[in-house]
Design an enzyme around this catalytic site. Sequence first.
Site, mmCIF file in Angstrom:
data_model
loop_
_atom_site.group_PDB
_atom_site.id
_atom_site.type_symbol
_atom_site.label_atom_id
_atom_site.label_comp_id
_atom_site.label_asym_id
_atom_site.label_seq_id
_atom_site.Cartn_x
_atom_site.Cartn_y
_atom_site.Cartn_z
ATOM 1 N N THR A 101 0.790 -1.227 0.000
ATOM 2 C CA THR A 101 0.000 0.000 0.000
ATOM 3 C C THR A 101 0.820 1.274 0.000
ATOM 4 O OG1 THR A 101 -0.124 -0.265 2.365
ATOM 5 C CG2 THR A 101 -2.036 -0.943 1.119
ATOM 6 N N THR A 177 3.555 -5.122 4.091
ATOM 7 C CA THR A 177 4.209 -5.273 5.395
ATOM 8 C C THR A 177 4.185 -6.705 5.933
ATOM 9 O OG1 THR A 177 2.163 -4.631 6.519
ATOM 10 C CG2 THR A 177 3.779 -2.894 6.085
ATOM 11 N N ASP A 178 3.223 -7.527 5.501
ATOM 12 C CA ASP A 178 3.064 -8.855 6.113
ATOM 13 C C ASP A 178 4.363 -9.648 6.148
ATOM 14 O OD1 ASP A 178 0.316 -8.454 6.461
ATOM 15 O OD2 ASP A 178 -0.150 -10.515 5.892
ATOM 16 N N LYS A 254 7.851 -7.968 12.091
ATOM 17 C CA LYS A 254 6.553 -7.320 12.250
ATOM 18 C C LYS A 254 5.945 -7.821 13.553
ATOM 19 C CE LYS A 254 2.220 -6.160 9.978
ATOM 20 N NZ LYS A 254 1.368 -6.188 8.776
#
Lengths: 435, 435
Positions: A101, A177-178, A254
Amino acid sequence: MAYKGLAKKLLEKESIKVGDKIRVKKDNISYDGMLLDRPEDADDKHLVLKLDNGYNIGVEIEDARIELIEEGSKPEIKLPPVDVERNPELPDISIISTGGTVASIIDYQTGAVHPAFTADDLLRANPELLDIANIRGKAIFNILSENMRPEYWVEAANAIAKEIEDGVQGVVVAHGTDTMHYTAAALSFILKTPVPVILTGAQRSSDRPSSDAHLNLISSVIAAKSDIAEVMVCMHASIDDRSCHLHRGTKVRKMHTSRRDTFKSINTTPIAEIKDGKIKILREDYRKRDLVELEVRDKIEPKVALIKTYPGINPEILEYYIDKDYKGIVIEGTGLGHCPEDLIPAIERANEMDIIVAMASQCLNGRVNMNVYSTGRRLLGAGVIPVADMLPETAYVKLVWALGQSSDPETVKSIMLENISGEIEDKSSLRHFQG
Amino acid sequence: MAYKGLAKKLLEKESIKVGDKIRVKKDNISYDGMLLDRPEDADDKHLVLKLDNGYNIGVEIEDARIELIEEGSKPEIKLPPVDVERNPELPDISIISTGGTVASIIDYQTGAVHPAFTADDLLRANPELLDIANIRGKAIFNILSENMRPEYWVEAANAIAKEIEDGVQGVVVAHGTDTMHYTAAALSFILKTPVPVILTGAQRSSDRPSSDAHLNLISSVIAAKSDIAEVMVCMHASIDDRSCHLHRGTKVRKMHTSRRDTFKSINTTPIAEIKDGKIKILREDYRKRDLVELEVRDKIEPKVALIKTYPGINPEILEYYIDKDYKGIVIEGTGLGHCPEDLIPAIERANEMDIIVAMASQCLNGRVNMNVYSTGRRLLGAGVIPVADMLPETAYVKLVWALGQSSDPETVKSIMLENISGEIEDKSSLRHFQG
């Protein structure tokens, strides 16, 4: 407007158009939000609303009543003039997009978020970039990061290398980001880079007031101009929108599903902080710019499994991977590096077949130490490689890479035990615990 | 002295006995430490030393030179008188041992650490306990916690229930730290308890100056006397040896391989702090003493798998568990609750076969939200149960338990979505991030 069929009919009946604030009532629930344009994967049975909390939801329109609350004002983005001429005073920075994103912009006329991969799009959405670098934008693929695969790490590494060969001063990689930390670790092992390689992303898309996309992108370009020639992750340092951290690619993870400061350095400190447009170095032990020649060590072996252990795990799962001709297994064990003792016979069998078995800890923080308790000693005796203070994710990525570097088991084992890209630190990690 | 063969010969030659400080030189390395007695699993080719850092190591004696540095002083523990008469002024507390280091004491005459399971042993090592409760000690098994299995959770729950039926005011469970949080979650679901049930352990054995065993045990007994009738973990709150936290059994996780404050409440605050012998309540939403009748809901279904996903995971692993007739699968996915899309066909197949598939996040902190991105929505469509802010470990334990409570898939799903023992909280978890 791309709504069709039933949805289109209902909207036209109420004279509702994309961008309007509407209410959808269904049974006992009612949703207020801005009508967004239909996303690609929508059918004609749902409307897509942006709720006040910023999330987009799909609402099934069957049996729903729809009413207009307020007409949308359709704000238009003022497109700044894009300076297509290269400014010879500024460094050249490449922004490579893999999806995610961070590099997306909202089109307020349609309400749709779409990826912005060209340099022009990026500059329109982030005009400050013009003052800090000449930007080259390039999309290499557009996938959700949960769908990343080891083969794509290789592809990304080669695309980055090509930009470096072309003479850019640094490369920014836009990434979902995952799994950004898995890719960051992979690029850290594959690339020996003489310039900064910065992975960045966004936890909230840029159409949301709370988006972190802008600061992350600007900070990443600043980092890409710096003298830190490592693969790093650049993301928010805290929940306020004021500073970013540069995390070493092999030591980052993360750690929160939704917070903007989700990425944390584990067992170590970040390399730098970026605030008010300036880099503050937090540790001096980084590789400086132009100290090494560019090298792409892109042979990998994807037949590696990561297995988290737990009370009740079936030992047959190890046999399964052995029988499937896997070349490596990383066990995410408990505590100092333990697993149920009924896994040990399978581990011994793997070792006899020259399958590399490495041990990391699901505690994440701290070091594996398999000399303290009898289970650890038995595992060492069965040939298990303890990966010190490496994250389980980094250990997995490293084994995929190490098995590509050599077909000799002893060489692979010594690669696993050697610090290649900052993934193993000598010092005790006690003080770095987020306690 | 239990050394034999080659080891015994060498030691006798140098007139070295257990407890002496010795130096073992081998090649270029030399180890200084106290000679410990031979552990059970040692052969005659190793000596066991306690190094100054507190760890015990085995040193191979082949080609080694051994010298005496200083004779051991053989400190003897002063055995305090054990008050075997029940003090009617004090509450009765049971300490149940499952293994682990917390309830062990060192025998300085032999150097060996051995488990102290009787009430008398516990009171000799921790005489302060005499002032706060009448202690009943009971060993139910003696296993390393990495070898815990779901069947043992049931056994432990029933042993605890028996103590409660016998009228004790609270139960302390001594447990190895590796999987203590899995057992704590299991007991939280199995037991409806009218009294406190406190799991505790030690990161360092009680023969080390830095041991946390004593404070953890004393604090646990204080907690067991309190009015908090929940299953909790009582361990160090920070690295100093001054206070403990009481963590809710379903919200706690071992987060560091070696620190004493390794256990952390995730996505929530601890229930209480224990310092200077006093409980400070940190939140009021706990279950008070004697509000419920004791109930043991001990049916479980151990055919449940916990699978952590990662880039490159083979979708066949899901098919493997489906074909093996597993009844439940917990996926530890990425971010807000995602996994590679090539797992989705297998998840759909599992759903068609009434196998329950639940989704937790490897971020650990934050909530699963599968409505935000298309992958999440597809997974929901495939029948995946999002477990909100539950830890992956808790979700696994809960599914093992929920499948024992009902054979109807819809009932099991609704159990997974319902807050049974504090494992799901309504509020946003943002502020609880250890950032």
